[in-house]
Motif scaffolding. Structure first.
Motif, PDB file in Angstrom:
ATOM      1  N   LYS A   1      41.273  36.567  42.368  1.00 34.14           N
ATOM      2  CA  LYS A   1      42.631  36.181  41.946  1.00 34.14           C
ATOM      3  C   LYS A   1      42.969  36.657  40.541  1.00 34.14           C
ATOM      4  O   LYS A   1      44.065  37.138  40.287  1.00 34.14           O
ATOM      5  N   GLN A   2      41.988  36.482  39.648  1.00 32.46           N
ATOM      6  CA  GLN A   2      42.265  36.833  38.250  1.00 32.46           C
ATOM      7  C   GLN A   2      42.557  38.324  38.106  1.00 32.46           C
ATOM      8  O   GLN A   2      43.371  38.729  37.283  1.00 32.46           O
TER       9      GLN A   2
ATOM     10  N   ASP B   1      45.566  39.998  36.264  1.00 29.39           N
ATOM     11  CA  ASP B   1      45.252  40.943  35.179  1.00 29.39           C
ATOM     12  C   ASP B   1      45.954  42.277  35.407  1.00 29.39           C
ATOM     13  O   ASP B   1      46.482  42.876  34.469  1.00 29.39           O
TER      14      ASP B   1
END
Ligand SMILES: *Cc1c(COP(=O)(O)O)cnc(C)c1O
Length: 363
Positions: free
Chosen positions: A8-9, A13
Protein backbone atom coordinates in the motif's frame (compact mmCIF):
# COMPACT_ATOMS: atom_id res chain seq x y z
CA UNK A 1 -2.29 -20.50 -0.66
CA UNK A 2 -1.55 -18.00 -3.39
CA UNK A 3 -1.84 -14.27 -2.90
CA UNK A 4 -0.83 -11.16 -4.75
CA UNK A 5 0.92 -8.97 -2.22
CA UNK A 6 0.19 -5.29 -2.80
CA UNK A 7 2.38 -2.82 -0.94
CA UNK A 8 0.00 0.00 0.00
CA UNK A 9 2.70 2.45 0.97
CA UNK A 10 4.39 2.04 -2.44
CA UNK A 11 1.20 3.12 -4.20
CA UNK A 12 0.97 6.26 -2.06
CA UNK A 13 4.71 6.86 -2.46
CA UNK A 14 4.45 6.61 -6.25
CA UNK A 15 1.49 8.98 -6.29
CA UNK A 16 3.41 11.50 -4.17
CA UNK A 17 6.56 11.14 -6.27
CA UNK A 18 4.64 11.93 -9.48
CA UNK A 19 2.86 14.85 -7.84
CA UNK A 20 6.12 16.28 -6.51
CA UNK A 21 7.84 15.85 -9.85
CA UNK A 22 5.06 17.26 -12.02
CA UNK A 23 3.65 19.87 -9.65
CA UNK A 24 0.18 19.47 -11.17
CA UNK A 25 -2.98 17.53 -10.38
CA UNK A 26 -2.40 13.77 -10.72
CA UNK A 27 -5.51 11.91 -11.88
CA UNK A 28 -5.22 8.23 -10.96
CA UNK A 29 -6.49 6.10 -13.85
CA UNK A 30 -7.91 3.03 -12.16
CA UNK A 31 -8.94 0.89 -15.13
CA UNK A 32 -8.44 -2.85 -15.33
CA UNK A 33 -9.13 -3.41 -11.63
CA UNK A 34 -6.76 -0.50 -10.99
CA UNK A 35 -3.98 -2.17 -13.00
CA UNK A 36 -4.57 -5.27 -10.91
CA UNK A 37 -4.03 -3.53 -7.57
CA UNK A 38 -7.71 -3.96 -6.71
CA UNK A 39 -9.93 -1.03 -7.56
CA UNK A 40 -11.60 -0.45 -4.20
CA UNK A 41 -8.45 -0.60 -2.14
CA UNK A 42 -6.39 1.45 -4.60
CA UNK A 43 -9.08 4.14 -4.68
CA UNK A 44 -9.04 4.40 -0.87
CA UNK A 45 -5.25 4.53 -0.69
CA UNK A 46 -5.07 7.28 -3.30
CA UNK A 47 -7.89 9.26 -1.69
CA UNK A 48 -5.95 9.15 1.57
CA UNK A 49 -2.87 10.30 -0.34
CA UNK A 50 -4.83 13.34 -1.50
CA UNK A 51 -6.35 12.45 -4.89
CA UNK A 52 -9.80 13.94 -5.45
CA UNK A 53 -10.33 13.40 -9.19
CA UNK A 54 -10.15 9.82 -10.49
CA UNK A 55 -10.54 8.31 -13.94
CA UNK A 56 -11.92 5.00 -15.17
CA UNK A 57 -12.29 3.49 -18.63
CA UNK A 58 -15.42 1.42 -18.22
CA UNK A 59 -18.76 2.48 -16.80
CA UNK A 60 -18.69 -0.48 -14.40
CA UNK A 61 -15.39 0.75 -12.97
CA UNK A 62 -16.66 4.31 -12.64
CA UNK A 63 -19.70 3.07 -10.71
CA UNK A 64 -17.49 1.16 -8.29
CA UNK A 65 -15.33 4.24 -7.74
CA UNK A 66 -18.38 6.39 -7.10
CA UNK A 67 -19.60 3.91 -4.52
CA UNK A 68 -16.26 3.65 -2.73
CA UNK A 69 -15.55 7.39 -2.87
CA UNK A 70 -18.88 9.24 -3.00
CA UNK A 71 -17.07 12.56 -2.45
CA UNK A 72 -14.62 12.11 -5.32
CA UNK A 73 -15.11 13.29 -8.87
CA UNK A 74 -15.05 10.35 -11.27
CA UNK A 75 -14.14 11.00 -14.89
CA UNK A 76 -15.28 8.30 -17.29
CA UNK A 77 -12.74 8.36 -20.14
CA UNK A 78 -14.94 6.40 -22.55
CA UNK A 79 -17.97 7.97 -24.22
CA UNK A 80 -20.99 5.68 -23.99
CA UNK A 81 -23.63 5.71 -26.67
CA UNK A 82 -26.81 4.10 -25.39
CA UNK A 83 -29.56 5.70 -23.35
CA UNK A 84 -29.36 3.10 -20.57
CA UNK A 85 -25.66 3.72 -20.07
CA UNK A 86 -25.95 7.49 -20.22
CA UNK A 87 -28.80 7.30 -17.68
CA UNK A 88 -26.41 5.57 -15.31
CA UNK A 89 -23.69 8.15 -15.93
CA UNK A 90 -26.03 11.06 -15.25
CA UNK A 91 -27.92 9.59 -12.32
CA UNK A 92 -24.69 8.66 -10.57
CA UNK A 93 -23.12 12.07 -11.07
CA UNK A 94 -20.21 10.75 -13.11
CA UNK A 95 -18.23 13.23 -15.20
CA UNK A 96 -18.62 12.17 -18.83
CA UNK A 97 -16.40 12.34 -21.89
CA UNK A 98 -17.83 14.50 -24.65
CA UNK A 99 -16.45 12.92 -27.79
CA UNK A 100 -18.85 13.89 -30.57
CA UNK A 101 -21.79 16.22 -31.13
CA UNK A 102 -24.25 13.29 -31.15
CA UNK A 103 -22.81 12.01 -27.93
CA UNK A 104 -23.27 15.49 -26.47
CA UNK A 105 -26.91 15.61 -27.56
CA UNK A 106 -27.57 12.32 -25.79
CA UNK A 107 -25.85 13.44 -22.58
CA UNK A 108 -27.57 16.81 -22.69
CA UNK A 109 -31.03 15.34 -23.29
CA UNK A 110 -30.84 12.93 -20.41
CA UNK A 111 -29.35 15.54 -18.08
CA UNK A 112 -32.25 17.84 -18.99
CA UNK A 113 -34.77 15.09 -18.31
CA UNK A 114 -33.28 14.65 -14.84
CA UNK A 115 -33.15 18.38 -14.29
CA UNK A 116 -29.40 18.32 -13.71
CA UNK A 117 -26.22 19.56 -15.36
CA UNK A 118 -23.74 16.99 -16.58
CA UNK A 119 -20.04 17.73 -16.08
CA UNK A 120 -17.98 16.78 -19.13
CA UNK A 121 -14.41 16.78 -20.39
CA UNK A 122 -14.11 17.34 -24.14
CA UNK A 123 -12.04 14.65 -25.85
CA UNK A 124 -10.02 15.27 -29.03
CA UNK A 125 -8.60 12.55 -31.24
CA UNK A 126 -5.17 13.91 -32.13
CA UNK A 127 -3.85 10.60 -33.41
CA UNK A 128 -4.92 7.70 -31.27
CA UNK A 129 -7.79 6.76 -33.58
CA UNK A 130 -10.13 5.81 -30.80
CA UNK A 131 -12.67 8.44 -29.85
CA UNK A 132 -12.97 12.19 -29.76
CA UNK A 133 -13.51 15.15 -32.06
CA UNK A 134 -10.95 15.35 -34.85
CA UNK A 135 -8.89 18.56 -34.74
CA UNK A 136 -10.57 19.78 -37.93
CA UNK A 137 -13.93 19.44 -36.15
CA UNK A 138 -12.88 21.44 -33.09
CA UNK A 139 -15.52 24.04 -33.88
CA UNK A 140 -18.18 21.33 -33.52
CA UNK A 141 -16.88 20.70 -30.01
CA UNK A 142 -17.14 24.41 -29.32
CA UNK A 143 -20.72 24.44 -30.58
CA UNK A 144 -21.65 21.48 -28.43
CA UNK A 145 -20.17 23.22 -25.40
CA UNK A 146 -22.05 26.44 -26.19
CA UNK A 147 -25.45 25.20 -27.23
CA UNK A 148 -25.99 22.09 -25.13
CA UNK A 149 -27.07 23.96 -22.04
CA UNK A 150 -27.13 21.04 -19.63
CA UNK A 151 -23.46 20.26 -20.16
CA UNK A 152 -20.75 21.97 -18.13
CA UNK A 153 -17.29 21.75 -19.67
CA UNK A 154 -14.82 21.15 -16.85
CA UNK A 155 -11.90 19.87 -18.84
CA UNK A 156 -10.44 19.11 -22.26
CA UNK A 157 -8.10 16.28 -23.11
CA UNK A 158 -6.50 14.02 -25.67
CA UNK A 159 -4.52 10.80 -25.49
CA UNK A 160 -1.08 9.96 -26.89
CA UNK A 161 -0.65 6.86 -28.99
CA UNK A 162 3.13 6.56 -28.45
CA UNK A 163 4.61 8.22 -25.40
CA UNK A 164 8.14 6.83 -25.25
CA UNK A 165 11.22 9.02 -25.24
CA UNK A 166 12.23 7.91 -28.72
CA UNK A 167 8.97 9.21 -30.16
CA UNK A 168 9.46 12.89 -29.32
CA UNK A 169 8.54 14.09 -32.79
CA UNK A 170 5.29 12.15 -32.82
CA UNK A 171 4.40 13.29 -29.29
CA UNK A 172 5.03 16.91 -30.21
CA UNK A 173 2.82 16.58 -33.30
CA UNK A 174 -0.06 15.37 -31.16
CA UNK A 175 0.65 18.13 -28.65
CA UNK A 176 0.58 20.79 -31.40
CA UNK A 177 -2.75 19.47 -32.65
CA UNK A 178 -4.13 19.53 -29.13
CA UNK A 179 -3.02 23.15 -28.68
CA UNK A 180 -4.76 24.09 -31.91
CA UNK A 181 -7.96 22.48 -30.60
CA UNK A 182 -7.69 24.44 -27.34
CA UNK A 183 -7.21 27.57 -29.40
CA UNK A 184 -10.35 26.93 -31.39
CA UNK A 185 -12.35 26.48 -28.19
CA UNK A 186 -11.02 29.66 -26.68
CA UNK A 187 -11.63 31.67 -29.84
CA UNK A 188 -15.23 30.48 -29.77
CA UNK A 189 -15.51 31.69 -26.19
CA UNK A 190 -15.46 28.23 -24.63
CA UNK A 191 -13.34 27.80 -21.52
CA UNK A 192 -11.58 24.42 -21.95
CA UNK A 193 -11.28 23.96 -18.16
CA UNK A 194 -8.65 21.53 -16.95
CA UNK A 195 -6.36 20.66 -19.86
CA UNK A 196 -4.67 17.25 -19.84
CA UNK A 197 -2.79 15.12 -22.34
CA UNK A 198 -0.07 13.19 -20.51
CA UNK A 199 -0.23 9.57 -19.39
CA UNK A 200 2.47 8.19 -17.06
CA UNK A 201 5.30 8.09 -19.58
CA UNK A 202 4.59 11.53 -20.97
CA UNK A 203 4.14 12.99 -17.48
CA UNK A 204 7.60 11.76 -16.56
CA UNK A 205 9.39 12.44 -19.84
CA UNK A 206 7.88 15.66 -21.16
CA UNK A 207 7.53 18.49 -18.61
CA UNK A 208 5.88 20.74 -21.21
CA UNK A 209 2.99 18.26 -21.55
CA UNK A 210 1.93 18.43 -17.91
CA UNK A 211 -0.47 21.36 -18.44
CA UNK A 212 -3.12 21.35 -15.68
CA UNK A 213 -3.18 17.64 -14.90
CA UNK A 214 -1.62 14.29 -15.78
CA UNK A 215 -3.45 10.95 -16.01
CA UNK A 216 -1.42 8.17 -14.47
CA UNK A 217 -1.97 4.45 -14.26
CA UNK A 218 1.20 2.43 -14.79
CA UNK A 219 3.35 4.89 -12.81
CA UNK A 220 1.20 4.20 -9.75
CA UNK A 221 2.27 0.55 -9.83
CA UNK A 222 5.83 1.65 -10.60
CA UNK A 223 5.96 -0.17 -13.92
CA UNK A 224 6.23 2.33 -16.74
CA UNK A 225 8.96 0.96 -18.93
CA UNK A 226 10.71 4.33 -19.23
CA UNK A 227 13.81 5.47 -17.41
CA UNK A 228 13.49 8.67 -15.40
CA UNK A 229 15.09 10.19 -12.36
CA UNK A 230 11.82 9.78 -10.46
CA UNK A 231 12.20 6.79 -8.20
CA UNK A 232 9.05 4.71 -8.49
CA UNK A 233 8.52 1.56 -6.46
CA UNK A 234 7.33 -1.61 -8.16
CA UNK A 235 4.04 -2.66 -6.62
CA UNK A 236 3.06 -6.30 -6.43
CA UNK A 237 4.54 -9.73 -6.09
CA UNK A 238 2.91 -13.09 -6.19
CA UNK A 239 3.35 -15.38 -3.23
CA UNK A 240 2.50 -19.05 -3.11
CA UNK A 241 3.42 -21.78 -0.68
CA UNK A 242 5.39 -24.75 -1.93
CA UNK A 243 3.18 -27.85 -1.96
CA UNK A 244 5.78 -30.56 -2.61
CA UNK A 245 9.56 -30.98 -2.39
CA UNK A 246 11.46 -34.08 -3.56
CA UNK A 247 14.54 -35.44 -5.28
CA UNK A 248 14.57 -36.59 -8.89
CA UNK A 249 17.36 -38.65 -10.46
CA UNK A 250 19.54 -37.37 -13.31
CA UNK A 251 17.97 -37.61 -16.75
CA UNK A 252 14.40 -37.14 -15.52
CA UNK A 253 11.90 -35.08 -17.49
CA UNK A 254 10.34 -31.95 -15.99
CA UNK A 255 6.93 -30.77 -17.11
CA UNK A 256 4.81 -30.83 -20.25
CA UNK A 257 6.21 -31.39 -23.73
CA UNK A 258 9.47 -32.81 -22.38
CA UNK A 259 11.47 -29.62 -22.78
CA UNK A 260 13.75 -30.07 -19.76
CA UNK A 261 15.83 -33.01 -18.48
CA UNK A 262 17.67 -32.96 -15.16
CA UNK A 263 21.44 -33.08 -15.70
CA UNK A 264 22.16 -34.39 -12.21
CA UNK A 265 20.14 -35.49 -9.21
CA UNK A 266 17.89 -32.49 -8.62
CA UNK A 267 15.72 -31.39 -5.77
CA UNK A 268 12.51 -29.86 -7.04
CA UNK A 269 9.81 -27.78 -5.39
CA UNK A 270 6.34 -27.61 -6.88
CA UNK A 271 4.40 -24.36 -6.47
CA UNK A 272 0.66 -24.52 -7.17
CA UNK A 273 0.31 -21.43 -9.36
CA UNK A 274 0.68 -20.97 -13.11
CA UNK A 275 -0.49 -19.20 -16.18
CA UNK A 276 -4.16 -19.80 -15.34
CA UNK A 277 -3.61 -17.24 -12.59
CA UNK A 278 -1.75 -14.97 -14.99
CA UNK A 279 1.76 -15.81 -13.85
CA UNK A 280 4.36 -15.35 -16.60
CA UNK A 281 1.82 -14.33 -19.17
CA UNK A 282 2.18 -11.21 -21.21
CA UNK A 283 0.50 -9.43 -24.06
CA UNK A 284 1.94 -10.20 -27.47
CA UNK A 285 0.83 -11.13 -30.95
CA UNK A 286 -1.58 -8.30 -31.60
CA UNK A 287 0.54 -6.78 -34.34
CA UNK A 288 1.15 -8.21 -37.78
CA UNK A 289 3.60 -5.61 -39.00
CA UNK A 290 6.82 -7.05 -40.45
CA UNK A 291 9.21 -5.20 -38.14
CA UNK A 292 7.25 -6.14 -35.01
CA UNK A 293 7.16 -9.80 -35.93
CA UNK A 294 10.93 -9.68 -36.61
CA UNK A 295 11.59 -8.01 -33.26
CA UNK A 296 9.48 -10.57 -31.38
CA UNK A 297 11.33 -13.31 -33.23
CA UNK A 298 14.66 -11.80 -32.22
CA UNK A 299 13.64 -11.67 -28.55
CA UNK A 300 12.57 -15.31 -28.78
CA UNK A 301 15.95 -16.15 -30.32
CA UNK A 302 17.79 -14.55 -27.37
CA UNK A 303 16.21 -17.15 -25.10
CA UNK A 304 18.76 -19.59 -26.55
CA UNK A 305 21.31 -17.68 -24.50
CA UNK A 306 19.25 -17.75 -21.32
CA UNK A 307 17.82 -14.28 -21.70
CA UNK A 308 14.53 -13.77 -19.92
CA UNK A 309 14.92 -16.85 -17.70
CA UNK A 310 12.27 -17.13 -15.05
CA UNK A 311 12.99 -17.20 -11.34
CA UNK A 312 11.32 -17.26 -7.96
CA UNK A 313 12.69 -16.30 -4.57
CA UNK A 314 12.59 -19.00 -1.90
CA UNK A 315 13.83 -18.24 1.62
CA UNK A 316 15.81 -15.30 0.30
CA UNK A 317 17.51 -17.30 -2.48
CA UNK A 318 16.93 -17.27 -6.20
CA UNK A 319 15.40 -20.49 -7.57
CA UNK A 320 15.20 -21.13 -11.32
CA UNK A 321 11.92 -22.18 -12.89
CA UNK A 322 12.60 -25.43 -14.78
CA UNK A 323 10.46 -27.01 -17.47
CA UNK A 324 7.45 -25.27 -18.86
CA UNK A 325 5.13 -23.18 -16.73
CA UNK A 326 1.95 -25.20 -16.23
CA UNK A 327 -1.59 -23.99 -16.03
CA UNK A 328 -1.59 -24.34 -12.24
CA UNK A 329 1.95 -25.36 -11.37
CA UNK A 330 5.52 -24.19 -11.58
CA UNK A 331 8.54 -26.33 -10.83
CA UNK A 332 11.61 -24.83 -9.18
CA UNK A 333 15.14 -26.15 -8.89
CA UNK A 334 15.85 -25.98 -5.14
CA UNK A 335 18.87 -28.32 -5.07
CA UNK A 336 20.95 -25.66 -3.34
CA UNK A 337 18.18 -24.14 -1.24
CA UNK A 338 17.07 -25.15 2.22
CA UNK A 339 13.27 -25.33 2.00
CA UNK A 340 10.21 -27.39 2.89
CA UNK A 341 6.55 -27.77 2.01
CA UNK A 342 4.72 -24.65 3.14
CA UNK A 343 7.65 -22.29 2.55
CA UNK A 344 6.79 -19.34 0.36
CA UNK A 345 7.94 -18.88 -3.21
CA UNK A 346 7.74 -15.26 -4.40
CA UNK A 347 7.50 -14.20 -8.03
CA UNK A 348 7.81 -10.72 -9.39
CA UNK A 349 4.46 -10.13 -11.07
CA UNK A 350 2.85 -7.16 -12.68
CA UNK A 351 -0.52 -7.00 -10.86
CA UNK A 352 -2.18 -6.12 -14.16
CA UNK A 353 -1.65 -9.66 -15.45
CA UNK A 354 -2.69 -11.48 -12.29
CA UNK A 355 -6.29 -12.64 -12.38
CA UNK A 356 -8.76 -10.78 -10.25
CA UNK A 357 -9.71 -14.02 -8.49
CA UNK A 358 -6.24 -14.32 -6.94
CA UNK A 359 -6.62 -12.87 -3.47
CA UNK A 360 -4.93 -9.50 -2.94
CA UNK A 361 -3.12 -9.12 0.35
CA UNK A 362 -2.49 -5.51 1.30
CA UNK A 363 0.53 -4.83 3.44
C1 LIG B 1 -4.93 4.12 -19.57
C2 LIG B 1 -5.03 5.54 -19.80
C3 LIG B 1 -4.16 6.43 -19.15
C4 LIG B 1 -3.06 5.97 -18.23
O1 LIG B 1 -2.03 5.38 -18.95
P1 LIG B 1 -0.63 4.98 -18.29
O2 LIG B 1 0.30 4.97 -19.42
O3 LIG B 1 -0.83 3.64 -17.67
O4 LIG B 1 -0.32 6.02 -17.28
C5 LIG B 1 -4.34 7.78 -19.39
N1 LIG B 1 -5.30 8.23 -20.22
C6 LIG B 1 -6.15 7.40 -20.88
C7 LIG B 1 -7.16 7.97 -21.79
C8 LIG B 1 -6.03 6.04 -20.69
O5 LIG B 1 -6.85 5.21 -21.34
Amino acid sequence: MTTLVVEKQYIADNYNAIRDETGVCVIPVLKGNAYGMGETEAARILWDAGARLFAASRLEEALVLKKVLPQAEILLLTPYGTEEEVEQIISNGITATLASYENGVLLNGIAEKHGVKCRVHIKFDTGMGRFGFLPQDADKAAQAAKYLKNLIVCGTFTHLSFSFAKKRKHVMQQFALFKSCLNTLEKAGVNPGMRHIANSNAALLYPELRLDAVRCGSALIGRTGVKTKVKLKQVGHLQSSICDVRWLPAGHNIGYANTYKTKKPTRIAVVPVGYAQGLFTQKKADTYRFRDVMRDGFHDFLRLFGKGKLYATVNGKRAAVIGRVGMCSVILDVTEIECHEGDLAAFDANPLFINADVERKYI
